[in-house]
Design an enzyme around this catalytic site. Structure first.
Site, PDB file in Angstrom:
ATOM      1  N   ASP A   1       0.913  -1.331   0.210  1.00 60.12           N
ATOM      2  CA  ASP A   1      -0.003  -0.022  -0.112  1.00 60.12           C
ATOM      3  C   ASP A   1       0.715   1.412   0.044  1.00 60.12           C
ATOM      4  OD1 ASP A   1      -2.686  -0.898   0.020  1.00 60.12           O
ATOM      5  OD2 ASP A   1      -2.122  -1.788   1.893  1.00 60.12           O
TER       6      ASP A   1
ATOM      7  N   MET B   1      -1.993   4.460  -4.152  1.00 63.20           N
ATOM      8  CA  MET B   1      -2.922   5.513  -3.645  1.00 63.20           C
ATOM      9  C   MET B   1      -2.359   6.794  -3.701  1.00 63.20           C
ATOM     10  SD  MET B   1      -4.696   3.276  -0.838  1.00 63.20           S
ATOM     11  CE  MET B   1      -3.090   2.151  -0.549  1.00 63.20           C
TER      12      MET B   1
ATOM     13  N   MET C   1     -12.220  -1.268  -4.087  1.00 55.93           N
ATOM     14  CA  MET C   1     -11.937  -0.933  -2.550  1.00 55.93           C
ATOM     15  C   MET C   1     -13.208  -0.962  -1.797  1.00 55.93           C
ATOM     16  SD  MET C   1      -8.891   0.049  -2.023  1.00 55.93           S
ATOM     17  CE  MET C   1      -9.015   0.646  -0.320  1.00 55.93           C
TER      18      MET C   1
ATOM     19  N   PHE D   1      -6.383   3.631   5.378  1.00 50.27           N
ATOM     20  CA  PHE D   1      -6.135   3.082   6.739  1.00 50.27           C
ATOM     21  C   PHE D   1      -6.557   1.505   6.716  1.00 50.27           C
ATOM     22  CE2 PHE D   1      -6.490   7.577   7.266  1.00 50.27           C
ATOM     23  CZ  PHE D   1      -5.278   7.970   7.743  1.00 50.27           C
TER      24      PHE D   1
ATOM     25  N   SER E   1      -5.165  -6.218   8.527  1.00 45.80           N
ATOM     26  CA  SER E   1      -5.522  -6.632   9.994  1.00 45.80           C
ATOM     27  C   SER E   1      -5.669  -8.142  10.226  1.00 45.80           C
ATOM     28  CB  SER E   1      -6.353  -5.873  10.577  1.00 45.80           C
ATOM     29  OG  SER E   1      -6.843  -4.843   9.978  1.00 45.80           O
TER      30      SER E   1
END
Ligand code: DX5
Ligand code: ZN
Length: 213
Positions: free
Chosen positions: A36, A67, A136, A142, A193
């Site tokens: 990312d 991004m 997305m 985040f 995560s």
């Protein structure tokens, strides 16, 4: 026949102080590493540039998700740094077809991404050119956000119209949301995560891989 499910852990949640070691621990049960790249401008967060990508030592493909605004200025740097695929945002590129062509000319797989509020109309003209579409499922910027189920309609539409396209989904992927994404037609699951913060990352990755079975 449905496409093979690929698991791409996002290195956003990795320990950047020992990036290569922490990626090594994930390698045996991952297909790609998702990188990312954020510029603090297109998104309100700042991560890494091409020099960090160049330092990554892995046998897995590096799936670079840019991004960033003005991606055309950096595509070559990421290609030279060893990116296997380079995905740019439709909202961030002012010359989408040219940027996609450039990615391909540099020998990388070309991806285009749309944020949750952007419709597939924004990428209609490049759909025949790209290797992959990244949908997305959170607002980019985040890790650790909740999955937005409304984006699944876009995945369904793409799978219906482009049966062979690689469709990647990114944001809030876990054992509850992965089955929905696969059912809609996604075949590449990015997970930050859920894998990296899991006590057992291998088990977590395998749960995602088998989520559609
Ligand atoms: C968000 C990034 C994602 C993110 C995924 O802008 O593109 O790749 O790291 O993290 P999780 O899986 O925690 O939502
Ligand atoms: Zn991403």
């Amino acid at each position: 026949m449905s496409k093979k499910i690929l698991i791409a852990p996002s290195i956003l949640g990795a320990d950047y102080g020992r990036l290569n070691e922490s990626l090594k621990e994930l390698e045996s049960f991952s297909d790609w590493f998702h990188v990312d790249v954020m510029d603090g401008n297109f998104v309100k967060n700042l991560t890494i540039g091409a020099c960090v990508v160049a330092g990554i030592k892995t046998k897995l493909p590096l799936d670079c998700h840019l991004m960033i605004n003005n991606p055309h200025l950096y595509i070559e740097d990421f290609a030279k740094a060893g990116a296997s695929s380079i995905t740019i945002h439709a909202e961030a590129s002012r010359h989408l077809p040219e940027d996609i062509t450039k990615i391909k000319e540099l020998g990388c797989r070309a991806g285009v991404s749309i944020s949750p509020d952007t419709s597939v109309d924004a990428i209609a003209k490049v759909l025949p050119m790209v290797d992959m579409v990244l949908i997305m499922s959170v607002r980019p910027g985040f890790g650790g956000q909740s999955f937005m189920p409304e984006v699944l309609e876009k995945v369904k539409w793409l799978r219906e119209h482009f049966p062979d396209l690689d469709i990647e989904i990114d944001g809030g992927i876990n054992d509850k949301t992965a089955p929905l994404a696969i059912e809609a037609g996604a075949n590449i699951l990015v997970a930050g995560s859920y894998i990296l913060k899991n006590e057992n990352p291998e088990e977590a990755a395998n749960k995602l891989r088998n989520a559609g079975k």
